[in-house]
Design an enzyme around this catalytic site. Structure first.
Site, mmCIF file in Angstrom:
data_model
loop_
_atom_site.group_PDB
_atom_site.id
_atom_site.type_symbol
_atom_site.label_atom_id
_atom_site.label_comp_id
_atom_site.label_asym_id
_atom_site.label_seq_id
_atom_site.Cartn_x
_atom_site.Cartn_y
_atom_site.Cartn_z
ATOM 1 C CE1 TYR A 183 -3.674 2.509 0.296
ATOM 2 C CE2 TYR A 183 -2.492 3.367 2.208
ATOM 3 C CZ TYR A 183 -3.502 3.492 1.254
ATOM 4 O OH TYR A 183 -4.307 4.597 1.266
ATOM 5 C CE LYS A 233 0.539 5.639 7.978
ATOM 6 N NZ LYS A 233 0.634 4.699 6.900
ATOM 7 C CG ASP A 279 5.623 3.944 0.964
ATOM 8 O OD1 ASP A 279 5.837 4.663 1.966
ATOM 9 O OD2 ASP A 279 4.483 3.717 0.517
HETATM 10 C C1 LIG Z 1 -0.003 5.106 5.466
HETATM 11 C C2 LIG Z 1 0.829 4.786 4.299
HETATM 12 C C3 LIG Z 1 0.793 5.563 3.133
HETATM 13 C C4 LIG Z 1 -0.202 6.684 2.939
HETATM 14 O O1 LIG Z 1 -0.014 7.733 3.821
HETATM 15 P P1 LIG Z 1 -1.246 8.749 4.067
HETATM 16 O O2 LIG Z 1 -0.663 9.768 4.978
HETATM 17 O O3 LIG Z 1 -2.330 7.936 4.676
HETATM 18 O O4 LIG Z 1 -1.626 9.308 2.757
HETATM 19 C C5 LIG Z 1 1.691 5.286 2.132
HETATM 20 N N1 LIG Z 1 2.564 4.269 2.246
HETATM 21 C C6 LIG Z 1 2.623 3.496 3.338
HETATM 22 C C7 LIG Z 1 3.643 2.414 3.421
HETATM 23 C C8 LIG Z 1 1.740 3.710 4.394
HETATM 24 O O5 LIG Z 1 1.785 2.899 5.454
#
Ligand SMILES: *Cc1c(COP(=O)(O)O)cnc(C)c1O
Length: 438
Positions: free
Chosen positions: A153, A276, A248
């Site tokens: 994701y 985050k 990511d």
């Molecule tokens: C949470 C998350 C996202 C998206 O971040 P948002 O602030 O919710 O847009 C992207 N990549 C990873 C790995 C995530 O855990």
């Protein structure tokens, strides 16, 4: 726990949900917050402090959601709250450069190995970070295809909503309605932890692949670490074929180690996406890399990316203060051993009750799986007993432990998880597994 002796949604939360469902789709502003995978209603949260969230029904819950990752140093850390309060008094937003955002960018580049000597651009969410990093990768390489993992994701941008895990997995949607086929036509899907599949993708698409984007520790299909040599193998394949490797680290950044997964596994990506924890609880994302790559971003180069509230003073105050605390206190060794204790305790409780269960842990994140063997990819994660997870989740919540309401989410430990919280968690786990077995 006070007036309401059960962590599940009480009367007040139910009333609020009834109102919410009339004005907000599903009553929630992000789908994972609804209890689709586990049934029932979510408790509404009134406030949070340390390792606890306090519900509108008056229950104090030991929190392993941590706002889905940001709360690494606990909720409402006094230093962070002070910094944000002070920033608020000085004005909420200017849309002009500030001293604090320079200091923030310098600290991010110092802490994240691949950004040392490089540059970083601040945005307002993880989604924006990955979306922008991919535009940059395409702009810098002049290529169009991207490779992502099944169950990985990376936020909700169109091109990334193919075989995404997390909320999409919980809801059982293959991708999303509203994403036209041509938006994902250049997205190549490979299983996580499978280097041969990536090599095959490079063979099939030779010089068309701009980038591979990967969660270095998969955190949106539970918590699944990379196999030995997987990340190094990706690094090698990307270098060999002139594609960019994008980590990511929205979830893993500052969590699995101070320098993120790239520090933990000692593999250097070309671009890093953050979110985050980097915002310390405020909406912040960031993406960065070497000066050579970042020079393609406007106003230096032709790749456009912008944001009215990017580098917002309140968000920067929260993020900067959080990173300063982490750099000063270096809590990761202690965090890792606290997490190990929790993971081992939960595992022992499952074994005692004879429930098939396994787990993975990297630093301060972990995932428990209702499957005898811990999964290595999304296909295996999907073989978990989801009904057993849902029952376990409810049993834990009733005992004051707040886990993410999906088998496909990771659990997060903070520096505020103390002895009492750990004991409560492990006692709850024993009783919950016993209830499942009985
Ligand atoms: C949470 C998350 C996202 C998206 O971040 P948002 O602030 O919710 O847009 C992207 N990549 C990873 C790995 C995530 O855990």
């Amino acid at each position: 726990m006070t007036e309401f002796d059960d962590g599940r949604a009480g009367e007040r939360s139910r009333e609020l949900m009834t109102r919410a469902q009339k004005r907000i789709p599903g009553g929630v502003n992000s789908p994972v917050r609804a209890f689709s995978g586990v049934g029932g209603h979510p408790p509404f949260i009134r406030k949070a402090s340390g390792c606890h969230v306090i519900t509108e029904d008056g229950a104090a819950l030991v929190d392993y959601v941590g706002s889905w990752g940001p709360a690494l140093i606990g909720h409402a850390h006094p230093e962070v709250v002070d910094a944000v309060t002070k920033a608020a008094r000085d004005g909420l937003s200017f849309g002009a450069p500030t001293a604090a955002e320079v200091e923030f960018a310098e600290l991010i580049c110092e802490l994240v190995p691949s950004l040392q000597g490089g540059m970083v651009r601040l945005v307002s969410s993880g989604t924006e970070a990955t979306m922008s990093a991919l535009r940059l990768a395409r702009g810098a390489t002049g290529r169009s295809k991207i490779v992502k993992c099944d169950g990985g994701y990376h936020g909700h941008a169109d091109m990334l909503l193919a075989a995404a895990g997390s909320g999409a997995a919980t809801l059982g949607l293959p991708g999303s309605a509203g994403v036209p086929e041509n938006a994902v036509a250049d997205t190549v899907i490979v299983p996580y932890n499978d280097l041969e599949a990536v090599a095959a993708a490079f063979e099939a698409h030779a010089d068309d692949i701009a980038a591979i984007i990967v969660e270095p520790v998969a955190g949106n299909m539970g918590c699944i670490p990379p196999r030995e040599g997987y990340l190094a193998g990706l690094r090698e394949l990307c270098s060999q074929h002139g594609a960019l490797l994008i980590f990511d680290e929205v979830m893993t950044g500052f969590r699995v180690a101070l320098g993120g997964a790239q520090a933990h596994y000692e593999v250097t990506p070309d671009l890093t996406c953050l979110g985050k924890i980097v915002g310390g609880g405020m909406p912040v994302g960031a993406y960065g890399g070497s000066t050579t790559v970042m020079r393609h971003i406007a106003p230096l180069g032709p790749v456009y990316q912008a944001g009215t509230l990017s580098g917002n003073p309140l968000a920067v105050a929260a993020g900067l203060t959080t990173l300063k605390i982490l750099a000063r206190e270096r809590p990761h060794e202690a965090l890792t051993s606290t997490t190990t204790r929790i993971v081992e305790g939960i595992g022992a409780a499952a074994a005692e009750a004879g429930v098939p269960f396994s787990s993975h842990q990297v630093g301060a994140m972990f995932g428990g799986f209702f499957r005898a063997e811990a999964p290595n990819n999304y296909a295996e994660a999907k073989q978990c007993d989801l009904d057993a997870f849902a029952r376990f989740f409810q049993e834990m919540l009733a005992r004051g432990v707040y886990l993410a309401p999906s088998q496909f989410e990771a659990a997060f430990v903070s520096t505020a998880h103390d002895e009492a919280a750990i004991e409560l968690t492990l006692t709850a786990a024993k009783e919950a597994f016993a209830a499942l077995a009985g």
